[in-house]
Design a protein around this motif. Sequence first.
Motif, mmCIF file in Angstrom:
data_model
loop_
_atom_site.group_PDB
_atom_site.id
_atom_site.type_symbol
_atom_site.label_atom_id
_atom_site.label_comp_id
_atom_site.label_asym_id
_atom_site.label_seq_id
_atom_site.Cartn_x
_atom_site.Cartn_y
_atom_site.Cartn_z
ATOM 1 N N LYS A 32 0.815 -1.222 0.000
ATOM 2 C CA LYS A 32 0.000 0.000 0.000
ATOM 3 C C LYS A 32 0.851 1.276 0.000
ATOM 4 N N MET A 33 2.164 1.119 0.214
ATOM 5 C CA MET A 33 3.010 2.300 0.358
ATOM 6 C C MET A 33 3.099 3.100 -0.944
ATOM 7 N N ALA A 34 3.384 2.443 -2.047
ATOM 8 C CA ALA A 34 3.575 3.162 -3.310
ATOM 9 C C ALA A 34 2.327 3.948 -3.724
ATOM 10 N N ILE A 61 7.245 11.900 3.258
ATOM 11 C CA ILE A 61 8.708 12.051 3.237
ATOM 12 C C ILE A 61 9.454 10.927 3.956
ATOM 13 N N ALA A 62 8.760 10.076 4.687
ATOM 14 C CA ALA A 62 9.453 9.021 5.418
ATOM 15 C C ALA A 62 8.497 7.889 5.756
ATOM 16 N N ALA A 63 9.062 6.695 5.928
ATOM 17 C CA ALA A 63 8.329 5.538 6.441
ATOM 18 C C ALA A 63 8.884 5.230 7.827
ATOM 19 N N LYS A 115 13.553 -1.395 1.482
ATOM 20 C CA LYS A 115 13.847 -1.202 0.065
ATOM 21 C C LYS A 115 12.703 -0.481 -0.638
ATOM 22 N N THR A 116 11.468 -0.834 -0.291
ATOM 23 C CA THR A 116 10.319 -0.181 -0.912
ATOM 24 C C THR A 116 10.332 1.319 -0.623
#
Length: 305
Positions: free
Chosen positions: A121-123, A134-136, A159-160
């Motif tokens: 779901k991140m992308a 700006i950050a995970a 990596k994602t």
Amino acid sequence: MKPFRRRDFIRGLGAVPLCTATGLAEDAPSSVVVDTHLHCFAGQNRRFPYHPRAPYRPSSAATPEHLLQCMDNAGVDFAVVVHPEPYQDDHRYLEHCLKVGQERLKGTCLFFADRPGSVEKMAPLVQRHPGRIIAARVHAYAPDRLPPFGTKELRQLWKTASDLGLAMQLHFEPRYAPGLEPLIREFKDTTVVIDHLGRPMQGTPEEHEVVVRWSRFPNTVMKVSSIPDQNRYPHRDVKPVIRRLTDAFGAERMIYGGGFNAAATGESYRDYRMHVADLLSHLSDADRRKILGGTAAKLYKFNGS
């Protein structure tokens, strides 16, 4: 997010006036102020419910509208809304905050390496908000909610985020630092933001020294936030810790955050920043300006920096 270098800061900052004797020239228009750590909550709001796995559920709302009012009254130019755990990987309220805040607010995201379908779901989230996420963030402080250290799943989350141009933001107790270090080493071109001074009072000085030594990695950035209260256990003075960290990381790799909550006022928000400035009184005026906003403005590309 590519690591932040000293030369990038110097090239992009420009001239700013000298600070006042009390800590900084807070009203000077050319001294950018960036709060890099705050949480927003909708409270008991059916439109933005807390996640079933929420570890806590704030009843009071800390809204982006309230935040912007406090920012205006406290002289804060930009801020980062750190997506909080009660929403887990449901980012609808963060997206609401970004819509309300426009160019003044950016945000972090929270996804879980050990939950099927979460990292995927991140992308889409990042792509819906170009330049605004700006950050995970990764949490490693509750024994029953640790990331899967040493696994391909945690590496894939890292990596994602890296492939999407995000920084990795780490919130952890010092005893868990060794489990994160291999990924800091491997992804040397990814900025790593260390929350809350590396939580020095949640570990022994020896455990925290591991975090201090991360300063040898040029992709690490230390956040001056969640300042420990000397009157609470373990009753250690935070000033020597901050001095040690500023010596190790330098102002070009330090940022500040904090002071906003549901009960905040413009005055209380400004007072928190003045407290941080006082803790940095051993530094030059120019270095304090970097930590209180200049470094973050460049790192997170606020206002085209």
